[in-house]
Design an enzyme around this catalytic site. Structure first.
Site, PDB file in Angstrom:
ATOM      1  N   HIS A 123     -21.291 -40.188 -19.187  1.00  0.00           N
ATOM      2  CA  HIS A 123     -22.033 -40.673 -20.350  1.00  0.00           C
ATOM      3  C   HIS A 123     -22.498 -39.447 -21.155  1.00  0.00           C
ATOM      4  O   HIS A 123     -22.705 -38.384 -20.583  1.00  0.00           O
ATOM      5  CB  HIS A 123     -23.237 -41.462 -19.832  1.00  0.00           C
ATOM      6  CG  HIS A 123     -24.053 -42.154 -20.880  1.00  0.00           C
ATOM      7  ND1 HIS A 123     -24.961 -41.496 -21.674  1.00  0.00           N
ATOM      8  CD2 HIS A 123     -24.117 -43.457 -21.244  1.00  0.00           C
ATOM      9  CE1 HIS A 123     -25.553 -42.371 -22.476  1.00  0.00           C
ATOM     10  NE2 HIS A 123     -25.052 -43.563 -22.242  1.00  0.00           N
ATOM     11  N   ASP A 199     -25.880 -38.988 -11.701  1.00  0.00           N
ATOM     12  CA  ASP A 199     -26.366 -39.946 -12.693  1.00  0.00           C
ATOM     13  C   ASP A 199     -26.271 -41.333 -12.052  1.00  0.00           C
ATOM     14  O   ASP A 199     -25.182 -41.867 -11.868  1.00  0.00           O
ATOM     15  CB  ASP A 199     -25.512 -39.859 -13.964  1.00  0.00           C
ATOM     16  CG  ASP A 199     -25.913 -40.912 -15.011  1.00  0.00           C
ATOM     17  OD1 ASP A 199     -26.799 -41.739 -14.716  1.00  0.00           O
ATOM     18  OD2 ASP A 199     -25.323 -40.900 -16.104  1.00  0.00           O
ATOM     19  N   GLN A 202     -26.006 -46.520 -13.580  1.00  0.00           N
ATOM     20  CA  GLN A 202     -25.273 -47.769 -13.332  1.00  0.00           C
ATOM     21  C   GLN A 202     -25.176 -48.083 -11.852  1.00  0.00           C
ATOM     22  O   GLN A 202     -24.693 -49.159 -11.475  1.00  0.00           O
ATOM     23  CB  GLN A 202     -23.854 -47.673 -13.926  1.00  0.00           C
ATOM     24  CG  GLN A 202     -23.795 -47.446 -15.422  1.00  0.00           C
ATOM     25  CD  GLN A 202     -24.233 -48.658 -16.231  1.00  0.00           C
ATOM     26  OE1 GLN A 202     -24.434 -49.756 -15.701  1.00  0.00           O
ATOM     27  NE2 GLN A 202     -24.405 -48.470 -17.531  1.00  0.00           N
ATOM     28  N   LYS A 225     -32.108 -51.043 -16.951  1.00  0.00           N
ATOM     29  CA  LYS A 225     -30.838 -51.558 -16.430  1.00  0.00           C
ATOM     30  C   LYS A 225     -31.018 -52.192 -15.052  1.00  0.00           C
ATOM     31  O   LYS A 225     -30.064 -52.713 -14.476  1.00  0.00           O
ATOM     32  CB  LYS A 225     -29.801 -50.433 -16.352  1.00  0.00           C
ATOM     33  CG  LYS A 225     -29.370 -49.859 -17.701  1.00  0.00           C
ATOM     34  CD  LYS A 225     -28.211 -48.898 -17.521  1.00  0.00           C
ATOM     35  CE  LYS A 225     -28.069 -47.891 -18.646  1.00  0.00           C
ATOM     36  NZ  LYS A 225     -27.646 -48.478 -19.918  1.00  0.00           N
ATOM     37  N   CYS A 367     -20.951 -44.602 -25.338  1.00  0.00           N
ATOM     38  CA  CYS A 367     -21.501 -43.251 -25.196  1.00  0.00           C
ATOM     39  C   CYS A 367     -20.681 -42.419 -24.214  1.00  0.00           C
ATOM     40  O   CYS A 367     -21.235 -41.675 -23.402  1.00  0.00           O
ATOM     41  CB  CYS A 367     -22.976 -43.281 -24.771  1.00  0.00           C
ATOM     42  SG  CYS A 367     -24.033 -44.057 -25.981  1.00  0.00           S
TER      43      CYS A 367
END
Lengths: 413, 182
Positions: A123, A199, A202, A225, A367
């Protein structure tokens, strides 16, 4: 304990709403998730009954607000298996968390020619901060390439890691759904003396997470999220790492002492939380974590794997070669993010058509422009899942896809 | 809820299917690129401008039916026009998209909320020809027809798509600025 997922939607007030007399088919949780009543109530309860600034007042209300924030911080730490809740730094969102890390750790530890390794599926939040350090400090940015099936190509990893000081890779691609071998990357990073950042934006909302088992030194993720509110994200780092990092924003809360000559910093986590924090949002995130824990993250993951399998199977059965779904084909090795290409219909047009049936998907580059360039497209339509989705949502998506033929069926490029 | 038939008119799909003036022009034609950072659409404008006139124009890029058909229709509409006429047409088109006009032909009225409301009303009334007069003032305005472009007026009912429709126009304005600067 088995969970009845058919009752989950009832926990989310937004699904009581209809648009043009039809229910909402929400398939954009990769962008932001819906919020259960428990989260809304927790935030409302703070404002109605416990509203006060934290870390300041000595009165009863302030103590209650402190307790609520402390409890939320402890909940988030427990949720990701962090050894200490002081290692949970609340930020505005995952992007700010990555920027905090890149600015603070990067400026203190990186110089001319130092190597940061990321991947081609990142991202922008895990690309641009490093580009900025390339410009300001002259660091070298290296990219782990991808295989045809959208997984990391680690065949040349040793060469990529040569001289690396940091490896920063997503645990789950927001476009492809690919789940990356974070433990393997962390071990490889440590073997060359680099540190490992993941990261988890998600990943954390959907997969049981334990930062110690993942072997990472730092991780970022965001509240909105994972059924929590917008406006709160998290930087987690080991105490050792965070203690050695200089502060990012200066101001209230982050100091121990301020004189006309200078200042000393407060202890973790306050060192990185200058100014009045987003108290209600932190409390909301704590409630979201408890809601997910109550379902059980193993159950969440199992539900989403099963639903992803259903989506992959039913969309392929129904549309055959007219539909392409990017990313790994094995549901157990991916998340519930489905980037779709349907015939020649442009994703932006496709999402407009789906909107007629209240089917909410994201159209765009997500993104992740370097990945889009690699895929040879400038956008995709992405359907993404969370706990409240069920097979009826996938069926509604398929029905709505078919209606695109009414308008674009004869295009025949 | 507005129906998709307001958006995807046959003429729009025709321009999407068979884009006009597609290709590239060598220098001295100006080349400018426009991006929609939200959805990834891109437009490339090659404009050959001689003595304040667009003598030739070619379009490149990729994107949704609205951005690409608008680019195709724009290329037809501006070819052979003077810079002033193109700026006027751009204002007219943006007015149809309920965006206040600016530049050579703008008036203070065009920036007012009433003008925007009037543009919206005219758009929904289906009379694109009235919009220019409403927003830019009738005096000193060249007689320009929106032609095929008026098929895009339904876009205004889908506010998210307005930026798709105006991307090529903004990219052309940049090309004109580049030509004027050199």
């Amino acid at each position: 304990m088995p969970v009845d997922f058919s009752t989950i939607k009832a926990d989310f007030p937004i699904f009581d709403r209809q648009i043009n007399g039809k229910p909402i088919v929400y398939l954009d949780s990769g962008a932001t998730s819906q919020k259960p009543r428990a989260v809304l109530d927790a935030m409302d309860n703070y404002y109605r009954n416990h509203s006060a600034s934290v870390n300041r007042g000595a009165y009863q209300l302030a103590a209650e607000a402190n307790d609520l924030v402390d409890d939320a911080r402890a909940s988030v730490a427990r949720f990701i298996g962090a050894p200490s809740s002081n290692e949970i730094i609340f930020t505005k969102n995952a992007t700010e968390a990555m920027n905090l890390f890149a600015y603070s750790w990067g400026h203190a530890n990186l110089g001319e020619g130092d190597v940061v390794v990321i991947s081609e599926m990142e991202h922008h939040a895990n690309i641009v901060p490093w580009h900025m350090l390339t410009q300001s400090k002259g660091i070298e940015l290296r990219w782990i390439p991808l295989t045809e099936s959208g997984e990391l190509d680690l065949s040349n990893l040793d060469a990529l890691l040569d001289g690396a000081k940091l490896v920063s890779v997503t645990a789950m691609s927001n476009v492809l759904g690919t789940m990356n071998p974070i433990r393997r990357l962390a071990d490889a990073a440590h073997a060359v003396g680099a540190i490992m950042m993941a990261d988890g934006s998600q990943y954390v909302p959907h997969v049981p997470t334990n930062v110690t088992e993942l072997g990472v030194d730092a991780m970022i993720f965001t509240g909105h999220k994972m059924l929590g509110p917008t406006g709160v994200g998290v930087l987690w780092g080991t105490t050792e790492l965070l203690d050695a990092m200089p502060p990012f924003l200066g101001g209230g809360d982050m100091i121990m002492q301020v004189t006309k000559e200078g200042f000393t910093t407060n202890a973790l986590p306050h060192k990185f939380e200058a100014g009045t924090p987003m108290v209600a949002e932190i409390i909301g995130l704590g409630a979201a974590v408890k809601y997910l824990e109550n379902i059980g993250m193993d159950n969440v993951r199992e539900h989403e794997v099963s639903l992803t399998a259903y989506a992959l199977r039913s969309l392929k059965e129904r549309f055959g070669d007219d539909i392409t779904i990017h990313g790994p084909s094995e549901p157990a090795s991916r998340g519930g993010l489905l980037s779709l290409v349907y015939k020649d219909v442009h994703p932006h047009d496709l999402s407009q058509v789906l909107d007629q049936a209240n089917v909410c998907v994201r159209a765009g580059h997500h993104c992740a422009k370097p990945l889009m360039q690699l895929m040879g497209v400038n956008s995709t339509a992405r359907a993404s899942l969370h706990v409240y989705n069920d097979e009826s949502d996938i069926d509604a998506l398929a029905d709505a896809l078919e209606s695109a033929d009414d308008i674009f069926g004869g295009l025949g490029f | 809820m507005p129906g998709l038939e307001d958006l995807y008119k046959e003429i729009i799909l025709d321009h999407y299917r068979n884009p006009r003036n597609r290709g590239e022009l060598p220098p001295p034609a100006c080349k400018t690129e426009g991006f929609n950072p939200l959805c990834g659409d891109e437009i490339v404008v090659y404009a050959h401008i001689v003595d304040d006139q667009i003598v030739d124009i070619k379009m490149g890029g990729q994107g949704c039916s609205i951005s690409q058909s608008s680019a195709s229709m724009m290329s037809q509409a501006v070819k052979g026009k003077t810079i002033d006429e193109v700026k006027q047409l751009t204002n007219d088109f943006k007015a149809m998209m309920s965006i206040p006009g600016k530049g050579a032909a703008s008036s203070s009225e065009a920036d007012s909320a009433e003008a925007i409301a009037a543009a919206k009303a005219a758009a929904s009334a289906g009379d694109a020809g009235n919009i220019a007069a409403t927003t830019a003032g009738a005096a000193e305005k060249p007689d320009l027809s929106m032609g095929d472009l008026s098929a895009l007026k339904g876009v205004v009912k889908f506010p998210v798509r307005i930026k798709c429709a105006v991307l090529s126009w903004n990219t052309l304005l940049e090309a004109i600025e580049q030509a004027e600067a050199s």
